[in-house]
Design an enzyme around this catalytic site. Structure first.
Site, PDB file in Angstrom:
ATOM      1  N   CYS A 114       0.818  -1.226   0.000  1.00  0.00           N
ATOM      2  CA  CYS A 114       0.000   0.000   0.000  1.00  0.00           C
ATOM      3  C   CYS A 114       0.847   1.269   0.000  1.00  0.00           C
ATOM      4  O   CYS A 114       0.422   2.294  -0.524  1.00  0.00           O
ATOM      5  CB  CYS A 114      -0.933   0.015   1.203  1.00  0.00           C
ATOM      6  SG  CYS A 114      -1.979  -1.423   1.238  1.00  0.00           S
ATOM      7  N   HIS A 276      -3.848   7.039   1.098  1.00  0.00           N
ATOM      8  CA  HIS A 276      -4.034   5.747   0.434  1.00  0.00           C
ATOM      9  C   HIS A 276      -5.460   5.285   0.709  1.00  0.00           C
ATOM     10  O   HIS A 276      -5.934   5.364   1.841  1.00  0.00           O
ATOM     11  CB  HIS A 276      -3.010   4.748   0.981  1.00  0.00           C
ATOM     12  CG  HIS A 276      -3.409   3.332   0.764  1.00  0.00           C
ATOM     13  ND1 HIS A 276      -3.696   2.840  -0.489  1.00  0.00           N
ATOM     14  CD2 HIS A 276      -3.598   2.294   1.627  1.00  0.00           C
ATOM     15  CE1 HIS A 276      -4.044   1.560  -0.394  1.00  0.00           C
ATOM     16  NE2 HIS A 276      -3.995   1.211   0.887  1.00  0.00           N
ATOM     17  N   ASN A 306      -9.774  -0.617  -2.973  1.00  0.00           N
ATOM     18  CA  ASN A 306      -8.378  -0.406  -2.564  1.00  0.00           C
ATOM     19  C   ASN A 306      -7.482  -0.975  -3.673  1.00  0.00           C
ATOM     20  O   ASN A 306      -7.474  -2.176  -3.906  1.00  0.00           O
ATOM     21  CB  ASN A 306      -8.151  -1.142  -1.231  1.00  0.00           C
ATOM     22  CG  ASN A 306      -6.720  -1.044  -0.728  1.00  0.00           C
ATOM     23  OD1 ASN A 306      -5.823  -0.640  -1.467  1.00  0.00           O
ATOM     24  ND2 ASN A 306      -6.507  -1.431   0.508  1.00  0.00           N
TER      25      ASN A 306
HETATM   26  O1  UT7 Z   1      -4.625  -1.284   2.274  1.00  0.00           O
HETATM   27  C1  UT7 Z   1      -4.095  -2.292   3.051  1.00  0.00           C
HETATM   28  C2  UT7 Z   1      -4.390  -2.069   4.468  1.00  0.00           C
HETATM   29  N1  UT7 Z   1      -5.653  -2.667   4.805  1.00  0.00           N
HETATM   30  C3  UT7 Z   1      -6.464  -2.018   5.578  1.00  0.00           C
HETATM   31  O2  UT7 Z   1      -6.204  -0.909   5.973  1.00  0.00           O
HETATM   32  C4  UT7 Z   1      -7.705  -2.752   6.039  1.00  0.00           C
HETATM   33  C5  UT7 Z   1      -8.065  -2.349   7.433  1.00  0.00           C
HETATM   34  N2  UT7 Z   1      -9.213  -3.100   7.950  1.00  0.00           N
HETATM   35  C6  UT7 Z   1     -10.456  -2.919   7.473  1.00  0.00           C
HETATM   36  O3  UT7 Z   1     -10.672  -2.142   6.582  1.00  0.00           O
HETATM   37  C7  UT7 Z   1     -11.579  -3.665   8.150  1.00  0.00           C
HETATM   38  O4  UT7 Z   1     -11.066  -4.396   9.239  1.00  0.00           O
HETATM   39  C8  UT7 Z   1     -12.337  -4.635   7.178  1.00  0.00           C
HETATM   40  C9  UT7 Z   1     -13.155  -3.858   6.186  1.00  0.00           C
HETATM   41  C10 UT7 Z   1     -11.368  -5.548   6.470  1.00  0.00           C
HETATM   42  C11 UT7 Z   1     -13.293  -5.538   7.975  1.00  0.00           C
HETATM   43  O5  UT7 Z   1     -14.195  -4.723   8.704  1.00  0.00           O
HETATM   44  P1  UT7 Z   1     -14.431  -4.994  10.253  1.00  0.00           P
HETATM   45  O6  UT7 Z   1     -15.453  -4.048  10.690  1.00  0.00           O
HETATM   46  O7  UT7 Z   1     -13.098  -4.964  10.936  1.00  0.00           O
HETATM   47  O8  UT7 Z   1     -15.044  -6.450  10.258  1.00  0.00           O
HETATM   48  P2  UT7 Z   1     -14.520  -7.792  10.954  1.00  0.00           P
HETATM   49  O9  UT7 Z   1     -13.332  -8.325  10.228  1.00  0.00           O
HETATM   50  O10 UT7 Z   1     -14.394  -7.554  12.422  1.00  0.00           O
HETATM   51  O11 UT7 Z   1     -15.722  -8.773  10.707  1.00  0.00           O
HETATM   52  C12 UT7 Z   1     -17.014  -8.518  11.298  1.00  0.00           C
HETATM   53  C13 UT7 Z   1     -17.978  -9.561  10.791  1.00  0.00           C
HETATM   54  C14 UT7 Z   1     -17.481 -10.987  10.932  1.00  0.00           C
HETATM   55  O12 UT7 Z   1     -18.588 -11.810  11.241  1.00  0.00           O
HETATM   56  P3  UT7 Z   1     -18.879 -12.269  12.768  1.00  0.00           P
HETATM   57  O13 UT7 Z   1     -17.651 -13.010  13.190  1.00  0.00           O
HETATM   58  O14 UT7 Z   1     -19.094 -11.001  13.533  1.00  0.00           O
HETATM   59  O15 UT7 Z   1     -20.101 -13.111  12.637  1.00  0.00           O
HETATM   60  C15 UT7 Z   1     -17.006 -11.327   9.541  1.00  0.00           C
HETATM   61  O16 UT7 Z   1     -17.071 -12.724   9.278  1.00  0.00           O
HETATM   62  O17 UT7 Z   1     -18.219  -9.377   9.388  1.00  0.00           O
HETATM   63  C16 UT7 Z   1     -18.010 -10.601   8.692  1.00  0.00           C
HETATM   64  N3  UT7 Z   1     -17.516 -10.292   7.358  1.00  0.00           N
HETATM   65  C17 UT7 Z   1     -18.330 -10.043   6.313  1.00  0.00           C
HETATM   66  N4  UT7 Z   1     -19.660 -10.071   6.205  1.00  0.00           N
HETATM   67  C18 UT7 Z   1     -20.170  -9.762   5.005  1.00  0.00           C
HETATM   68  C19 UT7 Z   1     -16.217 -10.138   6.946  1.00  0.00           C
HETATM   69  N5  UT7 Z   1     -16.191  -9.809   5.640  1.00  0.00           N
HETATM   70  C20 UT7 Z   1     -17.489  -9.747   5.224  1.00  0.00           C
HETATM   71  C21 UT7 Z   1     -18.085  -9.452   3.990  1.00  0.00           C
HETATM   72  N6  UT7 Z   1     -19.432  -9.474   3.930  1.00  0.00           N
HETATM   73  N7  UT7 Z   1     -17.373  -9.144   2.903  1.00  0.00           N
END
Ligand code: UT7
Length: 349
Positions: A114, A276, A306
């Site tokens: 990134c 970014h 992204n």
């Molecule tokens: O550019 C490189 C650097 N990367 C970043 O900066 C990414 C930084 N992180 C993020 O942007 C966020 O952490 C994400 C967008 C990747 C994820 O969002 P989050 O609010 O942190 O969600 P989470 O990973 O804590 O997941 C919450 C829930 C989980 O379900 P349970 O365990 O609560 O039942 C996941 O399984 O959301 C679920 N989940 C989804 N549901 C629907 C994860 N991905 C998805 C999806 N659709 N695509």
């Protein structure tokens, strides 16, 4: 010592637009979840066979070179940033040199994910300042769509990434009030495995990376690429999103303030911040923390997702095309990502 300026800028976005709704055909996700957690509405995917990371880089480069008022034969150095190269080796830089029929100039590939584009312009900036080169092409390009897990297993990563390319031509400037004022590069490898693609690689599980396949030790070739690895989907990126998010919202403001302080500026002086495009929530958090007005921050993750090393040059190019980057304006570029690596650049347009 001359500073370097951005003399030309270009971008390339592949035609194939993929909405959040489209992704629900492959995985258990929803438009609502993606928009709420990331701000993304759509992204673009490269043509499966006719577009590669290099060919997209070439298209962006053609525009940047033309806008700089030069030809590909005038380029005297190439820096190409990507995490999704056409080949494991050689890098995309030489493929671009060949495709654009450039002279036998140096071509350097940067692997800083990134923050790859920020690292790339920092390297190019040093070569211009030292007087070694006069026309450096810096490219950030990604074809993520070829290396993502489109099943529900990979949904936390696959919905975020998009394809595209951006490029700039750096040239020396003698103008007092123009060009790249400074660049600031950082890394902390302590969390290298929490946002990574382990395989194929030579790690042989030395670092205890997660998602590692159960190899037959006798088969050394199997440790690089095996059927088990493919069957277990261990050839896809891994991300602990929440840990990345927590670190990003600390390091983004820190590295932006470092750039401002190094040059005697404050956040209120920024005309345009181009963060970014990792997640709209991260950009909004950074904006809030630095108390920036909406018009001081440019985001376009909504339409491209992204695009890692391509995200900053795509956003900068789009902002410039919309007239949001004005001559003499103070522009700050900042990035954070896998490694972790993070970086900023402050420039007067
Ligand atoms: O550019 C490189 C650097 N990367 C970043 O900066 C990414 C930084 N992180 C993020 O942007 C966020 O952490 C994400 C967008 C990747 C994820 O969002 P989050 O609010 O942190 O969600 P989470 O990973 O804590 O997941 C919450 C829930 C989980 O379900 P349970 O365990 O609560 O039942 C996941 O399984 O959301 C679920 N989940 C989804 N549901 C629907 C994860 N991905 C998805 C999806 N659709 N695509």
């Amino acid at each position: 010592m001359p500073r370097s300026k951005i003399a030309g800028i270009g971008k390339f976005i592949p035609a194939n637009r993929v909405t959040n709704q489209d992704l629900t055909k492959y995985m258990d996700t929803s438009d609502e979840w993606i928009q709420e957690r990331t701000g993304i509405l759509e992204r673009h995917y490269a043509h499966r066979t006719e577009e590669t990371t290099t060919t997209m880089g070439v298209e962006a480069a053609k525009i940047a070179i033309e806008r700089a008022g030069i030809t590909p034969q005038d380029i005297d150095f190439i820096v190409f940033a990507t995490l999704s190269p056409d080949y494991y080796f050689p890098g995309c830089g030489v493929l671009l040199q060949r495709a654009m029929q450039m002279k036998e100039v140096g071509a350097l590939d940067v692997r800083n994910q990134c923050s790859g584009f920020l690292y790339a312009i920092s390297v190019a900036d040093q070569f211009i300042r030292s007087g070694m080169y006069k026309n450096i092409l810096v490219v950030g390009s990604e074809k993520h769509s070829f290396g993502l897990d489109f099943s529900t297993r990979g949904r936390n990563i696959s919905v975020i990434f998009g394809d595209g390319a951006g490029a700039v031509v750096l040239q020396p400037t003698e103008k007092e009030n123009q060009g790249i004022l400074s660049t600031h590069l950082h890394s902390d490898g302590a969390s290298a495995e929490i946002l990574a693609m382990y395989n194929p690689g030579t790690h042989a599980n030395h670092w205890g990376a997660q998602n590692y396949a159960d190899f037959d030790e006798a088969e050394i070739g199997e440790m690089f690429m095996s059927h088990t690895m493919i069957d277990n989907a261990q050839n896809f990126p891994f991300m602990d999103g929440q840990s990345v998010f927590k670190k990003a919202v600390v390091k983004f403001p820190e590295v932006i303030m470092e750039a401002l302080q190094a040059n005697g500026y404050q956040a209120t002086d920024i005309n345009l911040l181009i963060p970014h495009q990792a997640n709209l929530r991260i950009s909004q958090f950074v904006q809030q923390k630095l108390k920036l007005r909406d018009e001081q921050v440019y985001n376009n993750i909504q339409h491209y997702g992204n695009t890692t090393a391509a995200s900053v040059p795509i956003a900068l190019c789009e902002a410039w095309e919309k007239g949001k980057v004005k001559e003499g304006g103070l522009v700050c570029l900042a990035a954070f990502g896998s490694g972790f690596t993070w970086a900023s650049a402050l420039l007067k347009w």
